[in-house]
Write a protein that holds these residues in place. Structure first.
Motif, PDB file in Angstrom:
ATOM      1  N   VAL A   1     -28.763 -54.520 -37.284  1.00 18.36           N
ATOM      2  CA  VAL A   1     -27.435 -55.023 -37.607  1.00 18.36           C
ATOM      3  C   VAL A   1     -27.493 -56.501 -37.984  1.00 18.36           C
TER       4      VAL A   1
ATOM      5  N   THR B   1     -26.254 -58.498 -41.471  1.00 12.82           N
ATOM      6  CA  THR B   1     -25.187 -59.484 -41.580  1.00 12.82           C
ATOM      7  C   THR B   1     -25.731 -60.898 -41.616  1.00 12.82           C
TER       8      THR B   1
ATOM      9  N   THR C   1     -26.152 -62.935 -36.693  1.00 12.86           N
ATOM     10  CA  THR C   1     -26.363 -62.770 -35.264  1.00 12.86           C
ATOM     11  C   THR C   1     -27.659 -63.414 -34.806  1.00 12.86           C
TER      12      THR C   1
ATOM     13  N   LEU D   1     -28.647 -62.879 -28.853  1.00  8.87           N
ATOM     14  CA  LEU D   1     -27.353 -62.355 -28.418  1.00  8.87           C
ATOM     15  C   LEU D   1     -27.431 -61.101 -27.533  1.00  8.87           C
TER      16      LEU D   1
END
Lengths: 301, 302
Positions: A5, A9, A12, A16
């Motif tokens: 993910v 994007t 991140t 995290l």
């Protein structure tokens, strides 16, 4: 590295997910993993508050004692097995029947569901409270039955070795069946209705529909809920601790109850730790065996 | 032909769910419209099971409400003596407050911590993910009852014995694994594309989560939160072991004291039971619908 993910994007930071699991991870390390390790450590020790002069490394002495010199362990293990199998089987059968029943469309279904599921939220101690009132020899149900000419006055099912098992089983069933009924009902609702329509067009009766559509669909839910419940029934001591205290004459002492008595009342913590370790290994072994034998998730995913 | 009218009355109420042409009614008299099950085959077993469920509750109310020494099967005249006694003399007022603090605090802690962990499991691949999942599953097999002694030593070292904090932490910890698994199941059911859309619109991850994912998680959060509350409201052993002074104890411990008394005061015991039951019954009535939808939303399948 394999952060799908985040790569997509680009927004991140790699840290995290670790930050997110940190609170749960730290709590579980501190209050599950660490105590578990300390149990392992103490299982190899003589550690008894009342006999401090004997404390020290014991090797496998505790384990040898469990398997060769402790009839109470075998009694407790046998009772645990009998208790878990009886409870889980009866709860499953009644729970599936109840779920099928309240899955029908009928007047008053909402209130009927709420009422039959309500003991789900009742605790072990509260169950004991309620069933002690029912089983009370002088003012319980048996007195009113005796008034009506059924049975005799002063029947005490909890202190009679012949009846105490089924008396405890009934009390635990009362609050255990709703757990299965809720889970099974949830799963029933994911069966597409047109399957049944197609089946009845083809002339399949209700029994055949149950065995060919409902049961195969429920299989994974049944395997998972029986496993969770089995572990839970094995571990949970609230009801038996308060209802029978393991008695009469040790008749209803499960393994965890025996461990708790040894560790807490007997202060023999080293030996209790060894018992804990053995109980954990037995539980894990049975669970893996059960999942293997039932081929959980094997043919659907 | 009263059966027909009864059946028609029934049909009128279920009609919105499954309209049936009136022509069919003559042939299918006495059977259900939707599923072909005769009514008595539903009501007879259901009635029996309801008796099994409700008689114990009624029995408790009976003992709690009828005067001491009465053997009537109807709680009349109603008396509040047992409640007053248990609440004041047996300190159930204090126990109730303590249980409430423990219940609400572990609800909040469990939900927040599980939300974070569940989100990580549902939305990221990271190196220790498999190990973390395994730890969650394995912890299901660890009996809390068998951890009592080592936990007691830990809380003693932290100087938390006889404070509600110890019980809150212990309840939360043992509630966490299942809660995380459940919540991550619910989050997986929310399409990632919804979140990505919000990112494109300029939201940060946190804001996107709060605005898009959180509202859709409502049934799941209600299920998990109520589990945590009911579980810690009901749980007995941790409170029994970690809280020694009477003003710190919780309701299940108070009940156990009444049960274990030399001469059990049945009226007081029953009243204490009713007090223990009221909050969970309220929670249960509130979440009952959510419970089933919550589970069918993929919780069982993970």
């Amino acid at each position: 590295m394999a952060n799908a993910v985040a790569k997509r994007t680009g927004a991140t930071p790699r840290r995290l997910p670790y930050l997110l699991i940190a609170p749960a991870g730290l709590l579980m390390l501190g209050f599950i993993a660490y105590p578990m390790l300390s149990v392992l450590y103490y299982s190899l020790q003589n550690y008894n508050v009342t006999k401090p002069w004997r404390n020290g490394y014991a090797g496998f002495e505790n384990f040898t004692r469990i398997f060769t010199d402790d009839p109470q362990f075998w009694d407790a293990l046998a009772f645990s097995g009998k208790w878990v199998v009886t409870e889980v089987l009866l709860q499953l059968v009644l729970g599936v029947a109840l779920a099928l029943l309240v899955n029908q469309t009928f007047i008053g279904r909402g209130i009927a569901r709420a009422l039959v599921f309500s003991p789900w939220a009742v605790s072990g101690v509260l169950t004991t409270t309620i069933w002690m009132l029912l089983y009370n020899p002088s003012t319980g149900i048996s007195r009113y039955l005796a008034d009506a000419g059924i049975g005799t006055y002063g029947t005490s099912v909890l202190s009679d070795t012949g009846t105490v098992f089924w008396a405890a089983v009934l009390a635990e069933l009362w609050r255990g069946v709703p757990f299965f009924a809720i889970l099974i009902l949830a799963d029933l609702q994911s069966i597409p209705g047109d399957l049944y329509e197609a089946a009845s067009v083809d002339g399949a009766g209700r029994a055949r529909q149950f065995f060919h559509i409902t049961l195969p669909h429920l299989k994974d839910a049944i395997v998972l809920s029986t496993l969770l419940r089995g572990v839970w029934e094995f571990n949970n001591v609230d009801l038996l601790y308060t209802l029978t205290g393991g008695g009469p004459a040790g008749q209803t002492t499960t393994l965890p109850l025996y461990v708790a008595n040894t560790g807490i009342n007997g202060h023999d913590f080293g030996y209790a730790s060894a018992l804990t370790t053995v109980a954990f290994v037995i539980l894990l072994f049975c669970s893996i065996l059960y999942l293997r034998l039932s081929k959980f998730g094997g043919d659907t995913k | 032909m009263t059966a027909v009218t009864a059946e028609q009355g029934h049909r009128a109420q279920t009609a919105p769910a499954a309209p049936v042409p009136p022509a069919a009614s003559g042939k299918r008299r006495g059977r259900s419209v939707d599923d072909g099950v005769p009514r008595w085959q539903i009501y007879a077993p259901l009635g029996l099971y309801l008796l099994f469920t409700l008689i114990p509750f009624y029995w408790m109310l009976l003992f709690a409400l009828r005067p001491a020494g009465s053997t009537s099967l109807v709680p009349w005249p109603v008396t509040g003596e047992h409640f007053a006694k248990v609440w004041n003399e047996r300190a159930f007022g204090t126990f109730f407050q303590n249980s409430m603090i423990v219940g609400v605090a572990s609800l909040l802690m469990t939900t927040v911590v599980a939300l974070a962990g569940g989100y990580a499991l549902a939305r990221f691949d990271f190196r220790i993910k498999k190990g973390f999942m395994l730890a969650l599953l394995a912890s299901q097999f660890i009996p809390g009852a068998l951890m009592l002694v080592p936990l007691f030593e830990i809380f003693k070292n932290l100087q938390m014995i006889n404070s509600l904090g110890s019980v809150i932490i212990a309840e939360t910890v043992f509630q966490l694994p299942l809660s995380i698994i459940l919540i991550s199941g619910f989050i997986k059911n929310v399409p990632v594309s919804l979140e990505e859309q919000a990112w494109v619109d300029g939201c940060g991850r946190l804001r996107a989560f709060g605005a898009v994912v959180l509202p859709l998680l409502r049934p799941g959060l209600i299920a998990v939160g109520s589990f945590a509350f009911v579980h810690s409201w009901n749980h007995f052993l941790f409170a029994l072991m970690f809280l020694s002074s009477q003003d710190m104890q919780t309701i299940p411990v108070g009940l156990n004291t009444l049960i274990g008394a030399d001469s059990v005061d049945l009226g007081a015991l029953a009243a204490g039971g009713v007090i223990a039951a009221v909050p969970v019954v309220i929670v249960f009535a509130f979440i009952q619908k959510w419970l089933i939808t919550g589970f069918s939303a993929g919780a069982v399948k993970g």
